[in-house]
Design an enzyme around this catalytic site. Structure first.
Site, short mmCIF file in Angstrom:
data_model
loop_
_atom_site.label_atom_id
_atom_site.label_comp_id
_atom_site.label_asym_id
_atom_site.label_seq_id
_atom_site.Cartn_x
_atom_site.Cartn_y
_atom_site.Cartn_z
N GLY A 71 0.92 -1.09 -0.03
CA GLY A 71 -0.07 -0.23 -0.07
C GLY A 71 0.85 1.34 -0.04
O GLY A 71 0.46 2.11 -0.64
N THR A 72 1.95 1.40 0.78
CA THR A 72 2.79 2.43 0.96
C THR A 72 3.32 2.68 -0.46
O THR A 72 3.31 3.91 -1.04
CB THR A 72 4.02 2.30 1.90
N ASN A 151 -7.69 3.85 8.67
CA ASN A 151 -7.13 2.45 9.46
C ASN A 151 -7.38 2.72 10.88
O ASN A 151 -7.35 1.66 11.83
CB ASN A 151 -5.83 2.51 8.90
N GLN A 179 -7.56 -0.21 3.66
CA GLN A 179 -8.51 -0.79 4.46
C GLN A 179 -9.97 -1.29 3.99
O GLN A 179 -10.66 -1.73 4.89
CB GLN A 179 -8.61 0.17 5.60
N SER A 199 -3.36 -3.28 -0.57
CA SER A 199 -2.66 -4.07 -0.03
C SER A 199 -2.95 -5.37 0.34
O SER A 199 -4.08 -5.40 0.89
CB SER A 199 -2.04 -3.21 1.21
N HIS A 201 -2.11 -7.66 2.32
CA HIS A 201 -2.11 -8.23 3.87
C HIS A 201 -2.75 -7.68 4.94
O HIS A 201 -3.11 -8.31 5.91
CB HIS A 201 -0.50 -8.08 4.55
N THR A 237 11.66 -7.32 -11.10
CA THR A 237 11.09 -8.79 -11.39
C THR A 237 9.82 -8.89 -10.40
O THR A 237 9.93 -8.75 -9.13
CB THR A 237 12.03 -9.82 -11.16
N CYS A 325 2.19 1.52 12.82
CA CYS A 325 3.14 2.13 12.36
C CYS A 325 3.60 3.23 13.40
O CYS A 325 4.63 3.49 13.73
CB CYS A 325 2.97 2.93 11.19
N1 PLP Z 1 -2.73 3.01 3.97
C1 PLP Z 1 -3.50 2.61 4.74
C2 PLP Z 1 -4.83 3.09 5.05
C3 PLP Z 1 -3.15 1.64 5.92
O1 PLP Z 1 -3.60 1.25 6.62
C4 PLP Z 1 -1.83 0.96 5.44
C5 PLP Z 1 -1.24 0.02 6.33
O2 PLP Z 1 -1.33 0.02 7.56
C6 PLP Z 1 -1.13 1.43 4.22
C7 PLP Z 1 -1.64 2.37 3.54
C8 PLP Z 1 0.34 1.15 4.04
O3 PLP Z 1 0.05 -0.49 3.37
P1 PLP Z 1 1.63 -1.22 3.45
O4 PLP Z 1 1.66 -1.93 4.86
O5 PLP Z 1 1.17 -2.53 2.50
O6 PLP Z 1 2.74 -0.68 2.87
#
Ligand code: PLP
Length: 388
Positions: A71-72, A151, A179, A199, A201, A237, A325
């Site tokens: 996601g980041t 989140n 989310q 994302s 996970h 890759t 985080c």
């Molecule tokens: N955006 C939101 C709303 C999230 O909750 C998160 C993860 O906590 C992320 C982005 C980041 O995703 P990733 O952990 O896959 O980099």
């Protein structure tokens, strides 16, 4: 002691079916998708199958999906890609004050590179007002980025309404739907977005893989330079097992979403009601109705979130204060502060995020244990003494 996991917004366990789907791509089908011989083509085929599944889930075309490392990266790609790809049109970006750090920190970086960013306020429930988005638009605005669902406190934003404004004004619109995807219905056409981050996970897929939806015709520069993977939009890759796992997770989410959302909403409401009834001086953070089915976020006065967390952990219960985080930081959550909470209320916040393997019995156990923990902590609390 049996451990109880109530932090599914931080990450989810990888579904056993997902692990099963991934395994062959570490060993038998290990080829590089860019190789033209059969090993490579087998891996390439698996990626394309996953791409179709991800596209299907959000109503996109498969060629509009670019796999990323999570996601980041998807958020960074969307914001930097549009900003640097459209500098000739303007330098103004609109976002909200409650975004994930992946968006907020990218915006701060862009500000240091000469872009101007408006951080919209939210109301007491964490909602962005579409009218505020409209008012913030200038002739220099090139991008609007507002998250689909928080989140931290689970509020779901009026993305469709904002999308309509963005479309009318001809401005690119990105949403961080990390989310939301896999948990509630998400359709890129109903939302009117050009870009959408996901994302794996967060939906029972593996860590380190995600995707950015890029509507056909959206002008943005590539984020990673190198080979020609992902139609030259993202070099490197491909993470084949991860992408296959993401595809399988999405498929399972699609099958189970409706029933699971209903089950979790019931558990969520039970937990919210129980906490507010059993612990005085407690408030619910986020919108009471327009919230993710699995999110419970409360502020408990006169106690620290960290102290509650540690005591819950001693009972085998995993929860969170704000996002994972920032849980190692002593700064109060920027999201809760933006909603008007005091520093003390923000510090006394606790997030439970429920998932596939939670039961009513577990909710009952939290409702039994947490009031005792709060009573014990309050008995030692200087905050309560000064209140009295
Ligand atoms: N955006 C939101 C709303 C999230 O909750 C998160 C993860 O906590 C992320 C982005 C980041 O995703 P990733 O952990 O896959 O980099």
């Amino acid at each position: 002691m049996k451990r109880m996991y109530l932090d599914y917004a931080a990450t989810t366990p990888t579904h056993p079916e997902v692990v099963k789907a991934m395994l062959p791509y570490f060993t038998d089908a290990f080829g590089n998708p860019s190789s033209i011989y059969s090993y490579g083509q087998e891996a390439k085929g698996a990626i394309e199958e996953a791409r179709i599944k991800v596209a299907n889930l959000i109503g996109a075309r498969d060629e509009e999906i670019v796999f990323t490392s999570g996601g980041t990266e998807a958020d960074n790609f969307a914001l930097k890609g549009v900003a640097f790809g459209n500098e000739n049109r303007g330098n103004h970006i609109i976002t909200s004050s409650i975004e994930h750090h992946a968006v907020i920190e990218t915006c701060k970086f862009l500000e240091r590179r000469g872009f101007s960013v408006t951080y919209l306020p939210v109301d007491e429930y964490g909602l962005v007002a579409p009218g505020d988005v409209k008012k913030a638009i200038t002739d220099k605005t090139i991008l609007i980025s507002v998250m689909h669902a928080s989140n931290e406190m689970g509020t779901m934003e009026p993305i469709g309404e904002i999308g309509k404004i963005a479309r009318e004004e001809g401005i690119y619109f990105h949403t961080d739907a990390v989310q939301a995807v896999g948990h509630i219905p998400v359709d890129v056409n109903e939302l009117g977005v050009n870009l959408l981050s996901m994302s794996a996970h967060k939906l029972y897929g593996p860590k380190g893989v995600g995707a950015l939806y890029i509507r056909k015709g959206t002008k943005l520069i590539p984020f990673m330079h190198g080979g020609e993977q992902e139609r030259r939009r993202r070099a490197s890759t491909e993470n084949v097992p991860g992408i296959v796992g993401f595809g399988r997770a999405v498929e399972l989410a699609q099958q189970e979403m409706g029933e699971e959302a209903e089950r979790l909403t019931h558990l969520r409401n039970q937990l919210i009601k129980g906490l507010l009834e059993r612990i005085d001086h407690t408030r619910l953070n986020g919108h009471p109705i327009m919230r993710l089915p699995n999110n419970v976020n409360v502020s408990v006065d006169f106690v620290e979130g960290e102290s509650m967390l540690l005591n819950l952990d001693l009972e085998g219960i995993c929860a969170s204060t704000g996002s994972a985080c920032s849980s190692s930081s002593l700064e109060p959550s920027h999201v809760l502060l933006a909603m008007g909470l005091s520093h003390e209320q923000a510090h006394g916040s606790l997030r439970f995020s429920l998932g596939k393997w939670n039961t009513e019995e577990e909710i009952g156990r939290v409702l039994e244990v947490l009031p005792q923990i709060v009573a014990k902590l309050r008995a030692m609390s200087p905050l309560l003494k000064s209140y009295r």
